[in-house]
Scaffold this active site. Sequence first.
Site, PDB file in Angstrom:
ATOM      1  N   GLU A 173      -5.971  -3.725   0.226  1.00  8.58           N
ATOM      2  CA  GLU A 173      -6.282  -4.730   1.245  1.00  8.58           C
ATOM      3  C   GLU A 173      -7.568  -5.494   0.951  1.00  8.58           C
ATOM      4  O   GLU A 173      -7.876  -6.462   1.646  1.00  8.58           O
ATOM      5  CB  GLU A 173      -6.424  -4.049   2.626  1.00  8.58           C
ATOM      6  CG  GLU A 173      -5.119  -3.529   3.208  1.00  8.58           C
ATOM      7  CD  GLU A 173      -4.811  -2.091   2.785  1.00  8.58           C
ATOM      8  OE1 GLU A 173      -5.315  -1.666   1.722  1.00  8.58           O
ATOM      9  OE2 GLU A 173      -4.077  -1.411   3.514  1.00  8.58           O
ATOM     10  N   THR A 175       0.855  -1.181   0.000  1.00  9.34           N
ATOM     11  CA  THR A 175       0.000   0.000   0.000  1.00  9.34           C
ATOM     12  C   THR A 175       0.893   1.233   0.000  1.00  9.34           C
ATOM     13  O   THR A 175       1.912   1.268   0.686  1.00  9.34           O
ATOM     14  CB  THR A 175      -0.882   0.053   1.258  1.00  9.34           C
ATOM     15  OG1 THR A 175      -0.023   0.042   2.398  1.00  9.34           O
ATOM     16  CG2 THR A 175      -1.809  -1.130   1.323  1.00  9.34           C
TER      17      THR A 175
END
Lengths: 539, 539
Positions: free
Chosen positions: A330, A185
């Site tokens: 995610e 991320t």
Amino acid sequence: MYGLMQDHPLLISSLIRHAAANHGGREVVSRLVDGSIHRTNYATIELRARRLAHALTSRGIRLGDRIATLAWNTHRHVECFYGVSGMGAVLHTVNPRLFHEQIEYIIRHAEDRILFFDADLLPIVESIAPQIGCVEHFVVLCERAQVPKSELLQLAAYEDWIAAAGEDYAWPQFDERTASSLCYTSGTTGNPKGVLYSHRSTLIHALAASQRDGFALSSLDSVMPIAPLFHANGWSLPYACPMVGAKMVLPGNRMDAASLYELISGERVSFSVGVPTIWTMLLAYTGEKGLQLDALERCLVAGTALPPAVQKALKDLHGVTAIHAWGMTETSPIGTLSTPTPEVLALPEDQREAELLKQGRVPYGAEIQVRDAEGRVAPKDGQTFGPLWIRGPWIASGYFKGEGGKVLDADGWFPTGDVATWDELGFMKITDRTKDVIKSGGEWISSIDVENAAMSHPKVALAAAVAAFHPKWDERPVLVIVPKDGQELSRDELLEFLAPKMAKWWLPDDVVFVREMPMTATGKILKAKLREQYWHRLE
Amino acid sequence: MYGLMQDHPLLISSLIRHAAANHGGREVVSRLVDGSIHRTNYATIELRARRLAHALTSRGIRLGDRIATLAWNTHRHVECFYGVSGMGAVLHTVNPRLFHEQIEYIIRHAEDRILFFDADLLPIVESIAPQIGCVEHFVVLCERAQVPKSELLQLAAYEDWIAAAGEDYAWPQFDERTASSLCYTSGTTGNPKGVLYSHRSTLIHALAASQRDGFALSSLDSVMPIAPLFHANGWSLPYACPMVGAKMVLPGNRMDAASLYELISGERVSFSVGVPTIWTMLLAYTGEKGLQLDALERCLVAGTALPPAVQKALKDLHGVTAIHAWGMTETSPIGTLSTPTPEVLALPEDQREAELLKQGRVPYGAEIQVRDAEGRVAPKDGQTFGPLWIRGPWIASGYFKGEGGKVLDADGWFPTGDVATWDELGFMKITDRTKDVIKSGGEWISSIDVENAAMSHPKVALAAAVAAFHPKWDERPVLVIVPKDGQELSRDELLEFLAPKMAKWWLPDDVVFVREMPMTATGKILKAKLREQYWHRLE
């Protein structure tokens, strides 16, 4: 007592085997980094992915080893998706647009043993090469003749690896919970954290995402992922397209409107995925040139909110249905999709359009919850906003190497970091990021809503609403504005413009005009930095 | 190395939980056995299924216990699908149209502890009651006032069970490979054998079957399963509809054209599943009454081959796309579907129509193989026919209690008992059953093709082609014919009619005219009996 059904693990290799056996001749069209168009098909991709897996095995790569790609959307990148994960190694897709220090950090953190990259990205690779000693092989995704010169590195040609590996390789079978791919991320704070997908999560996600109320993918589709394959599994398209036998059209690194349009038109693209700015750009281009988006039927839009004008122009001028979606690295990435239900279609037109501009509803497999300030489930009233939580078989349970510690709550819910509302029709709307919401006197103000209102002023180029400390209300909004080039704009003029657009207590206490905003590598405003800078502004 | 994704078993209860949470108000409309129309929705069904699960638990039912239903397509039957499997017991759907001895046999074999049944089926239950001592409770799917009188049995009302059970029951979590349901094959020879599905196989099958190139199910659909829920998981519809939030329309036991049409029209049915005779009947009815099939967009046809005239009439007169499918109890049931690919659409019209009349291609998850007489994979030429094999996560690996012994071959393939061709476009066509194919001089003759040719004669009501012993050719076809009422037909007249329709060596050596055929309880001709009867006919 167990059922008496056959035991087949859900493995990524089964997708490309299916495509080769049942849709072997279906085209995969790529624009290579030299601008040329390349055509292949699923039968060839499966064969080459098998050779790649063989090449990796013969170089000592084992189940669980990480293999990085730094690459654009081409057939060779798709082959890496299958060759690497298919043999049981972990495909680590690296975003070339990150700052070099971040790229270096995540390759070291992942301990990648091989780096496959596109030729035009050699400068990045050379700049970080001294720091990534874990990488044993640097392989350029091209023919030998196209391998660029490097003083620093010994470079192999991908095509040489493929040619040298024999075809006598059978896809191995292993536990479907085995890690398949890794994506970091790009947070606005702290170091990037790795999301580690499994074969199982990837396949259940692809099955759920491609349903008719999702991507509605068919073998009759021609699909162009404009969103990069290195972002969150390429929105599942490298998996979902072979699963249904859809044609793939891969635009490489040419993100200009003319190049994209050429492929959309020439390859009869019927479904595509990209961020709103891509669609704004394509609408401007087609408008200027008097062109139609031809065979395009629907597009998935995600990343940020879709402007209503863009949705309307796509529909009215080109007959394209824009499907709004929300997700994150995610969440594999599909969390919600704004495809209509009978209840939505029964609404009056303006309410229906507003509903479909929300981020949408969950497909089977995902569960969401909006919670209020006390942590209770918020009412489904479309008004109350609070943190958004998500749960399901394709949602992360934690990060690679335990970074970020324990992530889920006691009931297994993942905190998205987004703030949202949900309504009685099940539609969720993102209103803010948890860390950006402004807490004024115990009530919450959506920084995004304030920014969107400011952005609708014709003289505003960029807007950011951030919390500043306030002795009475704890926090109050301060608005940071970059005016459009050559435009003059006053604080009072802007506040007057905003007043009818929001509740009185949402109106910013101050406006600051600046020349530029601090930005992340991926083009997001670094609001944490602004907040730090203006925290004492109202004292 | 495992991925770091959340661990959620694929459980049947998750489907109805999803529907209740996201499509709670979506209607489920049933025609009850008294003819009345009943309306409920997914939120209510989930609640009642939870109460049913509670009721079962409080009566000592445990994980793996078998619970039988003898019931038509109504909301209460759907509740049993969730209440029974959801708590971890095994739902055993019994076909009321079987011979009573078969029903008795399978209930004893399954050791069912509870029997839920529709009121009109009491005579069957009473007739076998003395032999099924394993059943501890007989529960009628109705209100207390509607429970029929029985001298023999103590009958409970389903609604009393539901009302007495509390709502304080949470769906349990367990291994997704746990057995979920049980369905016996109604073979034409030997005892019925039980196929034992798992939660995992059921969910992967529902996800794969509902894709756009499958049932193409959406929350906007109104779905009527005319095919009984007790057949092979009701073609997955009791699972797939809640999964996508589609409305369900359940026709109960009224299979007449007027009753079915009333629901199709009144409930705006857009998708339905049934055998060809249902569609023939509905076409006759709508033709006679001058009616349209209204909102119906597509129907899935399976069981036997779809007559081209029916496919054409559905399309031309009603705008309904008939999707041909092939499957069996052992395949959950979807094996193949005849939805078009780009290659099929590119064919000239007549070839395209012929292609779509085949049984079709596999969705992701299933693999098929046609093998030749030597057991090698047959060429994909659309001509060579041989045994059809199938493999995948929703295909049976064996039968309940080990009946039938080891079923799969060394590579895990299941022998379907069908004989088929496959072509280069991936489309499979069933040509016969393995046990019915006629082996003449080392070459195979399709009994089905010979029968279809004979059935196209206007004076023929029923036709069966069976093998008779031949001293030179080993086997030669004998054709058994039931002429239409009052029609005279000679052997020579029929053979002359057949001659231009098939290869010369396929022409039957003899024709036998009979008054009636021996039939199974489910309406199939008992060809094994005919073969026995006529085996020495040509000596």
